[in-house]
Design an enzyme around this catalytic site. Structure first.
Site, mmCIF file in Angstrom:
data_model
loop_
_atom_site.group_PDB
_atom_site.id
_atom_site.type_symbol
_atom_site.label_atom_id
_atom_site.label_comp_id
_atom_site.label_asym_id
_atom_site.label_seq_id
_atom_site.Cartn_x
_atom_site.Cartn_y
_atom_site.Cartn_z
ATOM 1 N N LYS A 1 5.985 50.202 2.761
ATOM 2 C CA LYS A 1 5.732 48.837 2.286
ATOM 3 C C LYS A 1 4.487 48.246 2.970
ATOM 4 O O LYS A 1 3.637 47.672 2.314
ATOM 5 C CB LYS A 1 6.953 47.931 2.560
ATOM 6 C CG LYS A 1 8.239 48.430 1.887
ATOM 7 C CD LYS A 1 9.408 47.475 2.118
ATOM 8 C CE LYS A 1 9.899 47.401 3.555
ATOM 9 N NZ LYS A 1 10.497 48.655 4.086
ATOM 10 N N ARG B 1 15.916 40.558 1.728
ATOM 11 C CA ARG B 1 16.686 41.726 2.126
ATOM 12 C C ARG B 1 18.178 41.561 1.857
ATOM 13 O O ARG B 1 18.951 42.480 2.149
ATOM 14 C CB ARG B 1 16.504 41.956 3.631
ATOM 15 C CG ARG B 1 15.565 43.111 3.953
ATOM 16 C CD ARG B 1 15.440 43.119 5.462
ATOM 17 N NE ARG B 1 15.108 44.396 5.997
ATOM 18 C CZ ARG B 1 13.880 44.748 6.386
ATOM 19 N NH1 ARG B 1 12.867 43.953 6.231
ATOM 20 N NH2 ARG B 1 13.681 45.922 6.937
ATOM 21 N N ARG C 1 6.310 58.051 13.895
ATOM 22 C CA ARG C 1 5.614 56.823 14.290
ATOM 23 C C ARG C 1 6.108 56.330 15.654
ATOM 24 O O ARG C 1 5.350 55.764 16.428
ATOM 25 C CB ARG C 1 5.813 55.732 13.239
ATOM 26 C CG ARG C 1 4.993 54.489 13.554
ATOM 27 C CD ARG C 1 5.135 53.403 12.516
ATOM 28 N NE ARG C 1 6.497 52.922 12.430
ATOM 29 C CZ ARG C 1 6.916 52.028 11.532
ATOM 30 N NH1 ARG C 1 6.081 51.564 10.630
ATOM 31 N NH2 ARG C 1 8.150 51.623 11.530
ATOM 32 N N ARG D 1 7.703 50.622 18.877
ATOM 33 C CA ARG D 1 8.833 49.909 18.262
ATOM 34 C C ARG D 1 10.136 50.545 18.699
ATOM 35 O O ARG D 1 10.374 51.733 18.471
ATOM 36 C CB ARG D 1 8.713 49.943 16.730
ATOM 37 C CG ARG D 1 7.827 48.839 16.200
ATOM 38 C CD ARG D 1 7.688 48.884 14.703
ATOM 39 N NE ARG D 1 8.944 48.696 13.964
ATOM 40 C CZ ARG D 1 8.989 48.476 12.654
ATOM 41 N NH1 ARG D 1 7.872 48.397 11.943
ATOM 42 N NH2 ARG D 1 10.155 48.331 12.055
ATOM 43 N N ARG E 1 19.406 51.367 10.422
ATOM 44 C CA ARG E 1 18.485 50.630 9.540
ATOM 45 C C ARG E 1 18.727 51.036 8.087
ATOM 46 O O ARG E 1 18.743 50.196 7.192
ATOM 47 C CB ARG E 1 17.025 50.917 9.936
ATOM 48 C CG ARG E 1 16.647 50.271 11.253
ATOM 49 C CD ARG E 1 15.371 50.857 11.830
ATOM 50 N NE ARG E 1 14.173 50.516 11.073
ATOM 51 C CZ ARG E 1 12.967 51.003 11.357
ATOM 52 N NH1 ARG E 1 12.804 51.837 12.375
ATOM 53 N NH2 ARG E 1 11.926 50.650 10.630
HETATM 54 P P1 AP5 Z 1 5.176 51.666 6.703
HETATM 55 O O1 AP5 Z 1 4.074 51.356 5.766
HETATM 56 O O2 AP5 Z 1 5.200 50.999 8.013
HETATM 57 O O3 AP5 Z 1 6.591 51.480 5.955
HETATM 58 P P2 AP5 Z 1 7.504 50.206 5.833
HETATM 59 O O4 AP5 Z 1 8.264 50.364 4.584
HETATM 60 O O5 AP5 Z 1 6.675 48.979 6.013
HETATM 61 O O6 AP5 Z 1 8.467 50.473 7.062
HETATM 62 P P3 AP5 Z 1 8.948 49.546 8.264
HETATM 63 O O7 AP5 Z 1 9.017 50.310 9.514
HETATM 64 O O8 AP5 Z 1 8.177 48.282 8.272
HETATM 65 O O9 AP5 Z 1 10.455 49.356 7.862
HETATM 66 P P4 AP5 Z 1 11.418 48.197 7.928
HETATM 67 O O10 AP5 Z 1 11.541 47.655 6.560
HETATM 68 O O11 AP5 Z 1 12.662 48.668 8.570
HETATM 69 O O12 AP5 Z 1 10.747 47.189 8.980
HETATM 70 P P5 AP5 Z 1 10.481 45.627 9.008
HETATM 71 O O13 AP5 Z 1 9.358 45.408 9.916
HETATM 72 O O14 AP5 Z 1 10.440 45.050 7.650
HETATM 73 O O15 AP5 Z 1 5.210 53.251 6.894
HETATM 74 C C1 AP5 Z 1 6.102 53.866 7.797
HETATM 75 C C2 AP5 Z 1 5.431 55.109 8.413
HETATM 76 O O16 AP5 Z 1 5.202 56.062 7.379
HETATM 77 C C3 AP5 Z 1 4.048 54.798 9.006
HETATM 78 O O17 AP5 Z 1 3.865 55.570 10.154
HETATM 79 C C4 AP5 Z 1 3.079 55.196 7.897
HETATM 80 O O18 AP5 Z 1 1.829 55.582 8.388
HETATM 81 C C5 AP5 Z 1 3.815 56.351 7.246
HETATM 82 N N1 AP5 Z 1 3.526 56.470 5.811
HETATM 83 C C6 AP5 Z 1 3.311 55.453 4.916
HETATM 84 N N2 AP5 Z 1 3.070 55.941 3.676
HETATM 85 C C7 AP5 Z 1 3.176 57.299 3.778
HETATM 86 C C8 AP5 Z 1 3.051 58.368 2.836
HETATM 87 N N3 AP5 Z 1 2.782 58.129 1.551
HETATM 88 N N4 AP5 Z 1 3.219 59.640 3.275
HETATM 89 C C9 AP5 Z 1 3.500 59.878 4.599
HETATM 90 N N5 AP5 Z 1 3.614 58.910 5.550
HETATM 91 C C10 AP5 Z 1 3.470 57.638 5.136
HETATM 92 O O19 AP5 Z 1 11.842 45.085 9.688
HETATM 93 C C11 AP5 Z 1 12.161 45.372 11.029
HETATM 94 C C12 AP5 Z 1 13.406 44.606 11.443
HETATM 95 O O20 AP5 Z 1 13.147 43.196 11.376
HETATM 96 C C13 AP5 Z 1 14.655 44.815 10.566
HETATM 97 O O21 AP5 Z 1 15.391 45.948 10.946
HETATM 98 C C14 AP5 Z 1 15.411 43.513 10.842
HETATM 99 O O22 AP5 Z 1 16.036 43.551 12.076
HETATM 100 C C15 AP5 Z 1 14.288 42.486 10.912
HETATM 101 N N6 AP5 Z 1 13.976 41.896 9.612
HETATM 102 C C16 AP5 Z 1 12.762 41.952 8.956
HETATM 103 N N7 AP5 Z 1 12.823 41.297 7.782
HETATM 104 C C17 AP5 Z 1 14.097 40.829 7.681
HETATM 105 C C18 AP5 Z 1 14.782 40.093 6.671
HETATM 106 N N8 AP5 Z 1 14.143 39.721 5.545
HETATM 107 N N9 AP5 Z 1 16.090 39.800 6.885
HETATM 108 C C19 AP5 Z 1 16.727 40.160 8.010
HETATM 109 N N10 AP5 Z 1 16.134 40.869 9.004
HETATM 110 C C20 AP5 Z 1 14.835 41.201 8.843
HETATM 111 MG MG MG Z 2 6.778 47.334 7.341
#
Ligand code: AP5
Ligand code: MG
Length: 191
Positions: free
Chosen positions: A14, A89, A128, A134, A146
């Site tokens: 994302k 979410r 990562r 993280r 997660r």
């Molecule tokens: P990346 O682009 O970072 O993927 P992502 O989907 O953004 O993954 P996140 O780690 O951000 O996931 P998340 O949704 O759990 O985290 P968030 O910060 O939202 O890519 C991931 C890896 O893959 C990278 O190393 C990248 O380089 C690699 N990659 C990308 N594309 C690729 C490809 N095509 N091929 C190979 N490799 C690739 O949330 C974190 C925490 O915050 C949650 O657990 C929760 O506690 C809290 N939180 C956030 N939002 C909310 C909400 N709305 N409600 C409640 N809690 C929340």
């Molecule tokens: Mg993200």
């Protein structure tokens, strides 16, 4: 306005695809994960409360993230549109977002979901974790939590947006450019 919910499980890409989409369509990127990590880095009370839950791979309370998004929308009144990354979410968050946007006479244009299997997600996040700093990327148990939170609380949003005829998905496995090109193709159908 073009308002996109970029959807997918943890590690689906994302954040990676958001960077490309904001450059292409001049949208404002709103990632609740990034905003929460900013609060932690700044040492705020909100950040302190969220950290424990985030480090364990559990969702933070709906009211916290809804409040954050509400103030970001108010701060960016002149944006051409938004990419919501990692929000909503839960169904409660999606309902709140619909209300907030309706107050601004706009709405979600579409949900774009990145489909990636659990094995690939785990591989990406553990890799990562070697350099991201993280806590939630550090071990398989937390990553499993997660994914479990996603399956239980977040995946139901596919039906929520399908019911509004706004759900579209693309394969999230492949090169970053291939996936981006498929996302552009989906956006072209609504723009
Ligand atoms: P990346 O682009 O970072 O993927 P992502 O989907 O953004 O993954 P996140 O780690 O951000 O996931 P998340 O949704 O759990 O985290 P968030 O910060 O939202 O890519 C991931 C890896 O893959 C990278 O190393 C990248 O380089 C690699 N990659 C990308 N594309 C690729 C490809 N095509 N091929 C190979 N490799 C690739 O949330 C974190 C925490 O915050 C949650 O657990 C929760 O506690 C809290 N939180 C956030 N939002 C909310 C909400 N709305 N409600 C409640 N809690 C929340
Ligand atoms: Mg993200």
């Amino acid at each position: 306005m073009l308002n996109i919910v970029l959807f997918g499980p943890p590690g689906a890409g994302k954040g990676t695809q958001s960077e490309k989409l904001i450059a292409e369509y001049q949208l404002m990127h709103l990632s609740t994960g990034d905003i929460l990590r900013g609060e932690i880095a700044a040492g705020t009370a909100l950040g302190l409360e969220a950290k424990k839950l985030m480090d364990a791979g559990s969702l933070v309370p709906d009211e916290v993230v809804i409040g954050m998004i509400s103030s970001k929308l108010d701060q960016n009144k002149n944006a051409d549109g938004f990419i919501f990354d990692g929000f909503p979410r839960t169904v409660k968050q999606a309902e709140a977002l619909d209300k907030l946007l309706a107050q601004k006479n706009t709405s979600i244009t579409m949900m774009l979901a990145l489909e990636v299997n659990d094995e690939e997600l785990t591989k990406r996040l553990l890799f990562r974790g070697k350099f991201s700093g993280r806590a939630d990327d550090q071990n398989e148990e937390i990553i499993r939590n997660r994914i479990k939170e996603y399956n239980n609380k977040t995946a139901p949003l596919k039906s929520y947006y399908s019911a509004q005829s706004k759900f579209q998905s693309v394969n999230g496995v492949g090169t970053v450019d291939e996936i981006f090109s498929n996302l552009r193709g989906k956006i072209a159908t609504v723009k």
